[in-house]
Scaffold this active site. Structure first.
Site: not given
Ligand code: FAD
Length: 486
Positions: A283, A286, A314, A349, A367, A390
């Site tokens: 993650e 990502w 759209w 997420n 989107w 997105w």
């Molecule tokens: P954890 O699961 O604990 O992951 C650890 C870290 O990994 C996160 O803090 C984050 O920095 C990174 N990470 C995790 N998943 C993703 C992912 N899919 N893409 C990129 N990095 C990721 N994340 C944001 O930080 N900012 C946003 O503006 C954002 N917008 C999103 C919009 C959409 C439509 C979607 C589907 C996802 C988005 N995310 C975004 C990704 C993800 O949802 C969040 O990073 C995550 O939910 C944060 O929670 P956590 O720190 O507990 O994640």
């Protein structure tokens, strides 16, 4: 050496609001230099994506925490506002600084601005030193065998994993050399980062911005959730993820610190699963991938990476958009997520994916409208991650979900919120319904609804679209662009 004879350095803080594992700060403090820690508020310099309301609230708290931490070291934060280049020039003249240090930013507009500032300051005769304070790999460091940017995550991350450096992060300095006289600074309040309406109660209750808060949150995650991450990361009803995203966004913690802490925290009770570490690490991967993509494909902040989607039919509809924003779509898992977002500035997420899919596929709303709303309301609003999230959901980005795979909000709710705790928390109107109807209240017989005190169409809406019909409509729309691009 007295402070008047020391080298004077401006440390320009931006999205690196911490003191430990801070390469720019570490380098600046060599040879006992006098440090002028500085933050400049120039919201117009990030391009169209000016910081949103929730992000600004967080920034205010984080700057206050940084100032406190600096004061403990005998220093303080100088806050300025306006054109960054002009303020840096003014500050350098006022303090007789010879050098300016900062951590690099990677968003297209910010990176372009920084290059210009670097060039101009050098021409003024100042030293400029910049560092990587945010990523495991800078976007240009990783390329495929042909030297091209990756567009598929697994291949990208496989390559990164081979090169992952695991080194102990540096600690915070114990003291910072202060100038004999501090330059002028505006009060943090003058930046007006906090909203005037008190919508932030839920933000305050749920978060502790700042480096200390980030460290505490990491420890909590390592203690409680990392061991179960692989199994529980998709469950919005449990604390299964790290919630480090807003801290990472503002650089209150670095990914290197997280990696190191994970390595230092071996299985404490015998239940640690390697799969969980791998999954969590990917993650973070990502996040790296998102920065890689945005750097190489800067137009994706508001245009699809896959060209064929430019012609997607759209249907912008402000009434439906408003229902989605307010958590009144009639689909409980979507509404729960949107209300969690509004109240806490964060959404799980899995629910982000379901809610986003509902907007772009069930409602056919572009989107970009969803990305804008998330941008304004998420405390972790991050241009790279939000753009990737997105475009992934809409099916128009790199390594995106295939368009025809359309999330069913009912079965997603049943699968990932099986005890209905998440929906009951955020959609209290449905609290008294038996589990089998919580994710699809319209299926409940009238007598069950009456007994649970649920009046569909009154205090909780009927579904604003029929999912099965909406799905067909979305697939038909997709067929149109598929045909055009063949
Ligand atoms: P954890 O699961 O604990 O992951 C650890 C870290 O990994 C996160 O803090 C984050 O920095 C990174 N990470 C995790 N998943 C993703 C992912 N899919 N893409 C990129 N990095 C990721 N994340 C944001 O930080 N900012 C946003 O503006 C954002 N917008 C999103 C919009 C959409 C439509 C979607 C589907 C996802 C988005 N995310 C975004 C990704 C993800 O949802 C969040 O990073 C995550 O939910 C944060 O929670 P956590 O720190 O507990 O994640």
């Amino acid at each position: 050496m007295s402070s008047s004879a020391s080298r004077r350095t401006i440390l320009w803080f931006r999205r690196d609001l911490r003191l430990a594992d801070h390469p720019a700060l570490l380098a600046a403090t060599q040879n006992d230099a006098v440090i002028i820690p500085t933050f400049i508020w120039s919201p117009d310099e990030g391009g169209a994506w000016k910081p949103g309301a929730a992000g600004k609230w967080w920034l205010h708290q984080s700057l206050a925490a940084l100032d406190n931490a600096l004061r403990d070291l005998g220093s303080r934060l100088i806050v300025r506002r306006g054109n960054a280049l002009e303020e840096l020039r003014r500050l350098a003249a006022e303090t007789k600084a010879q050098a300016i240090y900062w951590s690099r930013q990677y968003e297209p507009t910010a990176a372009k601005r920084d290059s210009k500032i670097e060039k101009e300051l050098r021409e003024d005769g100042l030293e400029v030193h910049t560092f990587n304070g945010a990523l495991l790999f800078e976007p240009w460091e990783i390329a495929n065998a042909e030297g091209e940017p990756y567009q598929v995550f697994t291949a990208y991350w496989r390559n990164c994993s081979k090169q992952l450096r695991r080194q102990a992060p540096s600690g915070a300095p114990r003291k910072l050399q202060a100038p004999g006289r501090w330059p002028e600074s505006v009060e943090l309040e003058a930046l007006q980062l906090e909203p005037s309406v008190d919508w932030v109660g839920g933000l305050r209750e749920n978060w502790t911005p700042g480096e200390g808060g980030a460290r505490a949150q990491l420890e909590r995650f390592l203690d409680r959730s990392l061991g179960h991450y692989a199994d529980q990361r998709n469950r919005p009803d449990v604390e299964g993820t790290s919630r480090l995203s807003p801290h990472l966004h503002l650089g209150e913690i670095s990914p290197g610190q997280i990696l190191h802490a994970m390595d230092q925290n071996p299985d404490s009770d015998g239940r640690e699963m390697p799969a969980s570490r791998r999954s969590f690490l990917s993650e973070l991967g990502w996040r790296e991938f998102a920065h890689h993509l945005l750097h190489h494909f800067p137009h994706t902040v508001d245009q699809p990476l896959r060209d064929q989607f430019a012609a997607f039919p759209w249907k912008d509809d402000s009434k439906l958009l408003r229902a989605w924003q307010k958590g009144r779509t009639g689909y409980p898992i979507v509404d729960a997520g949107m209300r969690e977002l509004w109240t806490t500035g964060w959404m799980h997420n899995r629910v982000r994916m379901v809610a986003a899919s509902f907007l772009v596929k069930d409602l056919l709303i572009p989107w970009q409208r969803g990305a804008e709303w998330f941008w304004d309301t998420l405390v972790d609003a991050d241009l790279a991650n939000n753009t990737l999230g997105w475009q992934w959901t809409a099916g128009c980005g790199a390594d995106a979900a295939p368009y025809f795979r359309i999330f069913n909000p009912v079965s997603q709710g049943q699968k990932f919120d099986p005890l209905c705790d998440y929906v009951r928390k955020w959609v209290p109107e449905l609290r008294e319904l038996p589990d089998r109807y919580v994710h699809a209240p319209w299926e409940a017989p009238d007598s069950v609804l009456a007994e649970a005190g649920v009046k569909l169409g009154q205090q909780y809406p009927e579904p604003i679209v029929d999912h099965a019909e909406a799905r067909n409509r979305a697939l038909a729309a997709y067929e149109k662009i598929k045909k055009k691009s063949q």
